[in-house]
Scaffold this active site. Structure first.
Site, PDB file in Angstrom:
ATOM      1  N   THR B 148      31.991  -0.195  22.634  1.00  0.00           N
ATOM      2  CA  THR B 148      31.557   0.313  21.335  1.00  0.00           C
ATOM      3  C   THR B 148      30.441   1.352  21.478  1.00  0.00           C
ATOM      4  OG1 THR B 148      32.036  -1.871  20.458  1.00  0.00           O
ATOM      5  CG2 THR B 148      30.696  -0.421  19.080  1.00  0.00           C
ATOM      6  N   GLU B 149      30.664   2.531  20.888  1.00  0.00           N
ATOM      7  CA  GLU B 149      29.656   3.602  20.850  1.00  0.00           C
ATOM      8  C   GLU B 149      29.148   3.967  22.251  1.00  0.00           C
ATOM      9  OE1 GLU B 149      29.100   5.027  17.974  1.00  0.00           O
ATOM     10  OE2 GLU B 149      30.006   3.542  16.653  1.00  0.00           O
ATOM     11  N   LEU B 150      30.006   3.775  23.243  1.00  0.00           N
ATOM     12  CA  LEU B 150      29.671   4.039  24.649  1.00  0.00           C
ATOM     13  C   LEU B 150      28.420   3.281  25.121  1.00  0.00           C
ATOM     14  CD1 LEU B 150      30.526   7.761  25.488  1.00  0.00           C
ATOM     15  CD2 LEU B 150      32.019   5.784  25.228  1.00  0.00           C
ATOM     16  N   ILE B 151      28.195   2.125  24.497  1.00  0.00           N
ATOM     17  CA  ILE B 151      27.080   1.290  24.965  1.00  0.00           C
ATOM     18  C   ILE B 151      27.439   0.785  26.365  1.00  0.00           C
ATOM     19  CG2 ILE B 151      25.858  -0.896  24.602  1.00  0.00           C
ATOM     20  CD1 ILE B 151      26.254  -0.377  21.562  1.00  0.00           C
ATOM     21  N   TRP B 302      26.021   6.658  23.072  1.00  0.00           N
ATOM     22  CA  TRP B 302      26.182   8.089  22.760  1.00  0.00           C
ATOM     23  C   TRP B 302      25.552   8.458  21.411  1.00  0.00           C
ATOM     24  CZ3 TRP B 302      32.155   9.385  21.976  1.00  0.00           C
ATOM     25  CH2 TRP B 302      32.639   8.739  20.847  1.00  0.00           C
TER      26      TRP B 302
END
Lengths: 489, 428
Positions: B148-151, B302
């Site tokens: 998720t969200e490039l976490i 990101w």
């Protein structure tokens, strides 16, 4: 470029040019929050020590002094509401920014404000031409003897008129007050015009309808530009059906005669446009400020009332139609069905007090609603110190300084959307005053979620620190300068 | 030399309707709002018309026209679910892309959640749910994971390698890369074979954020100009990872900005240079050796300029909401019925926490643009009221099903709470 370069080594020379350009654009795009962070940081720094960076120091010395004839209504500590505080704080902040202010106000007593050493301008007895310097050499207070005070209506004026007659025997003396409120406002206007003829000034600034006839008269005799400052409208104070047409007419004539109108909020500006038919271009918004001390003060609390884990919801203000306390009581009854630990503290008095007390009794919540009357000083500080939430449910609130006051005590606030304060405090919860279900929902949410209360309180406090009178004064002076440079005067 | 690797994120959350304390106990339909701004169905149709359908048409055209063209997508489970329910044509159009064999699908958590930060068990369950959903609709099994969200951090890479994936995607954050370039394949610190692909945020954001910004010195951005920037990388990297939200096309950048025109012509200009090519993430991983090992000790994402977790978990209300949500996990999994578990999971979607962000609240900014609630506080209050209702339902489930399915479950809530707290403070 090695060592000193900001760029990773993999970026070749040609890309650097492009990236330099990009850097600028990144800052200006939606994702470019960097600049905002900087702005935010600046704000925070300013807010931590607003006193240290005095605006008067920033103003260049060459700046021309502006001489202002200001008509106000009351001054602290003898004030019955926010108007006196607002006028005083604004005048003080403006005086620091190189404005010389002659502050004219009505007073029914010969000896008025102790620390100000005030002189009556129109009194033969006291040689009205005496100039008294006050706390600041840039402010001179002139009083005009009158029976007026803010928040009067025709009935309360009549009551007061007969009292004044009894207590001071004025009718037999040399001060003749008007028999009705409107008569007195016009009589005061004429008296104020005399002041205008004797004073040296470049611009006239009149606060609220009571002083508008005085402002108009002063403009007539001096031909100087007039700024009227709208803190509240008759449409805010009264039910739509109960609006006093004569007062509205005075308000409208003041707005029409004015060269510029200052409104205390965007909300008020819109109402001036909608209800008085004034062009929006003529109106500038100058939000009120608040002076919050940075010094950590000892938090005073009321322990007894909060025993057993009680949570206190606070209202402070006049108990009148305008303030919407009846909606708060409705919401209180609803919220108490969900959370039994709530108590409601209604501080203040007003013509709706009895109705509100009955309303609470009818909902069988009298044991949860407290009416301590009008409080100030340490008692009020104790109440603020004990409050878990402040609610300003106003039906129509031009600004609502009291919301900032609550935040200065770090009490989280719920404000009605029909208020100017809702424009300046982002970190507040906002409700339509009539939506008592939603108000109850939000009261319960703040009380049951400490993280929410904490966030509203901390961030709201920071925002309140940014609402300074220096900032308001600067905007007022800008309005003056625009008018003075328009050269028609 | 550089290969362009496109990865587009396709996601729609289940926005919660305005839900007051008076709904608690009476109303369990959290995601069906009568208000337009919170109506998931209406929003889905709007975005489908403006973005998904026209963009898929352009991409399909490009895949047909250029045999070299390749793309990849990550479709969240909640997106696929809404597409099935509201607009099956959207799902079909994605199937047509995948059927070309040149549109790769990536793995993520079904609920686009922050679960990795709070519960590895729940995280794995959601990855499995996503895997099943993708298999069901597209008949493929993703090999590359994106969170998720490039976490992303080292721990995640380790977990993902253990789960059998070949690659993982992350933000090419400057503070991690230092002098290194995002235009190579890397290896996560501690990994054996897992490879790491990094977003080239400068070139990605030129399209995703700056494309229509008239104040940008490179505006207007043309396909030719962009392909020249790609050509500038010859000898400087193996691949350029252009990762962005799919809604960039038509929704964030409206059709009138010329974004579709740009996209339609980009491959043609890129391919004019014989050394340029397109790759999918798994091809990039197979094709290139890792250039270096990268250490991500802390979480990087990101989002925003901070590239950290602050968009979802920076203020006290966000942290409180997340902690309260995950503190229910054990009981929900032990006693909850399917619908309750599903509602609890829908509340895990990261967007809910994004709506509560107050970072730049006073300034009004990109967060506001993406927030369907009036203020972050409205989002929080609605969220917490729904959690209250979920707790009520959980209590009801407990009454019905007194024997927990798992023996480990302790009935008292206090030890769980402290457990949850610990994991939060450690990771966030």
């Amino acid at each position: 470029m090695e060592g000193k370069s900001d760029y990773p080594r993999w970026i070749n020379f040609f890309m650097i040019k492009k990236i330099t350009k990009l850097k600028k654009s990144i800052l200006s795009t939606t994702n470019g929050v960097g600049s905002r962070v900087k702005q935010l940081k600046k704000k925070v720094v300013k807010s931590v020590s607003p006193k240290k960076v005095s605006l008067s120091q920033k103003i260049p010395k060459v700046d021309k002094q502006r001489k202002v004839l200001m008509f106000g209504w009351e001054l602290p500590p003898y004030n019955s509401g926010g108007l006196g505080v607002a006028c005083y704080e604004l005048a003080e902040a403006m005086s620091k920014q190189n404005s010389k202010i002659t502050f004219v106000l009505p007073s029914k007593y010969d000896k008025s404000v102790p620390f100000m050493d005030v002189t009556h301008a129109d009194s033969a007895k006291t040689n009205g031409q005496q100039e008294q310097s006050v706390t600041d050499s840039n402010i001179k207070i002139q009083t005009v003897r009158s029976n007026l005070s803010p928040y009067l209506n025709e009935t309360s004026y009549m009551e007061q008129y007969s009292q004044t007659e009894r207590h001071y025997e004025c009718s037999r003396g040399n001060c003749q007050y008007g028999e009705t409120l409107i008569d007195e406002v016009y009589r005061y206007g004429e008296a104020a015009a005399e002041v205008a003829q004797k004073e040296n000034f470049e611009i006239i600034h009149a606060h609220d309808w009571l002083s508008f006839p005085a402002g108009i008269k002063a403009k007539e005799v001096s031909h100087k530009p007039l700024v009227v400052h709208v803190h509240a409208l008759e449409y805010d104070r009264s039910h739509e059906g109960g609006v006093n047409a004569q007062i509205c007419a005075i308000e409208r004539s003041g707005m029409q005669a004015a060269d510029k109108i200052i409104a205390v909020s965007g909300y008020t500006k819109q109402r001036i446009v909608d209800y008085y038919g004034i062009s929006a271009e003529k109106i500038e918004v100058v939000h009120n400020g608040i002076n919050i001390s940075n010094k950590p003060t000892k938090k005073l609390t009321l322990k007894s009332i909060k025993s057993g884990g009680k949570k206190m919801v606070l209202f402070v203000g006049r108990i009148t139609y305008q303030k919407g306390v009846d909606y708060l009581i409705e919401a209180a009854a609803k919220a108490l069905k969900i959370n039994k630990k709530l108590v409601f503290m209604i501080v203040g008095s007003g013509d709706m007090s009895h109705q509100i007390i009955n309303q609470a009794a009818n909902h069988a919540i009298s044991d949860k609603v407290f009416f301590p009357g009008f409080l100030r000083g340490e008692e009020l500080s104790k109440i603020y110190g004990s409050a878990d939430l402040y609610v300003m449910p106003s039906v129509s609130e031009p600004f609502g300084l009291v919301a900032l006051e609550a935040l200065s005590h770090k009490v989280p606030v719920i404000v009605s959307k029909q208020s100017g304060a809702s424009e300046v405090i982002m970190h507040s919860l906002k409700v339509d005053f009539w939506d008592t279900d939603e108000l109850a929902n939000k009261i319960v949410a703040v009380i049951e979620n400490p993280s929410l209360a904490d966030s509203l309180s901390k961030n709201g406090h920071k925002e309140a620190l940014n609402c300074t009178w220096d900032c308001a004064a600067k905007k007022c002076i800008n309005v003056y300068d625009q008018l003075l440079s328009a050269s028609s005067f | 030399m550089p290969s362009i690797c496109f990865y587009f994120q396709v996601h729609q959350p289940y926005r919660a309707k305005k839900y007051s304390v008076f709904n608690v106990g009476n109303d369990h339909d959290y995601f069906e709002s009568p208000e337009d701004r919170l109506s998931n169905e209406k929003i889905f149709h709007k975005v489908a018309e403006k973005s998904y359908l026209p963009t898929n048409k352009v991409i399909l055209g490009l895949l047909n026209k250029h045999p070299e063209m390749k793309v990849s997508y990550s479709l969240s489970g909640v997106f696929i679910e809404q597409a099935e329910k509201f607009n099956p044509e959207v799902l079909d159009s994605f199937k047509r892309l995948v059927d070309t064999g040149r549109a790769e699908l990536l793995e993520e958590t079904y609920h686009h959640s922050l679960s990795f930060l709070y519960s590895k068990d729940e995280f794995k369950r959601q990855v499995k749910l996503h895997r099943d959903k993708i298999k069901e609709h597209f008949g493929v099994e993703p090999k590359v994971f994106r969170n998720t969200e490039l976490i992303y951090n080292n721990d995640l890479a380790k977990e993902i390698e253990e789960m059998g994936y070949q690659g993982i995607i992350a933000e090419g954050a400057d503070h991690i890369l230092g002098w290194r370039s995002p235009n190579f394949v890397y290896k996560p610190k501690g990994a054996k074979n897992l490879k790491l692909l990094l977003k080239n945020y400068k070139l990605s954001d030129d399209i995703a954020f700056r494309f229509s910004n008239k104040g940008w010195s490179d505006h207007p951005l043309t396909a030719e100009k962009f392909s020249n920037w790609v050509n500038d990388h010859h000898g400087n990297g193996h691949l350029i990872n252009l990762f962005m939200d799919y809604e960039t096309f038509g929704e964030h950048q409206w059709e009138s900005t010329g974004i579709f025109d740009f996209l339609s012509h980009l491959p043609e200009y890129v391919l004019r240079h014989p050394d340029n090519s397109f790759v999918t993430p798994s091809e990039a991983i197979a094709q290139y050796q890792h250039f270096d090992e990268l250490d991500y000790p802390h979480f990087v994402s990101w989002a925003d300029t901070e590239r950290d977790l602050s968009a979802w978990l920076s203020n006290s209300i966000q942290k409180d909401a997340a902690q309260k949500l995950y503190s229910l996990e054990k009981d929900i999994m032990a006693y909850g019925d399917d619908r309750l578990i599903e509602d609890w999971r829908k509340m895990q979607t990261s967007d809910h926490f994004y709506y509560m962000c107050t970072k730049y609240f006073s300034d009004g900014d990109v967060h506001k643009y993406f927030n369907p609630y009036e203020t972050p506080y409205e989002a929080f209050i609605t969220y917490m009221n729904i959690l209250s209702d979920i707790r009520h339902r959980l209590d009801d489930c407990k009454k019905v099903n007194k024997a927990p399915t798992s023996k480990k479950v302790v009935k008292k809530t206090s030890p769980k709470k402290t457990g949850a707290k610990k994991s939060v403070s450690k990771k966030s």
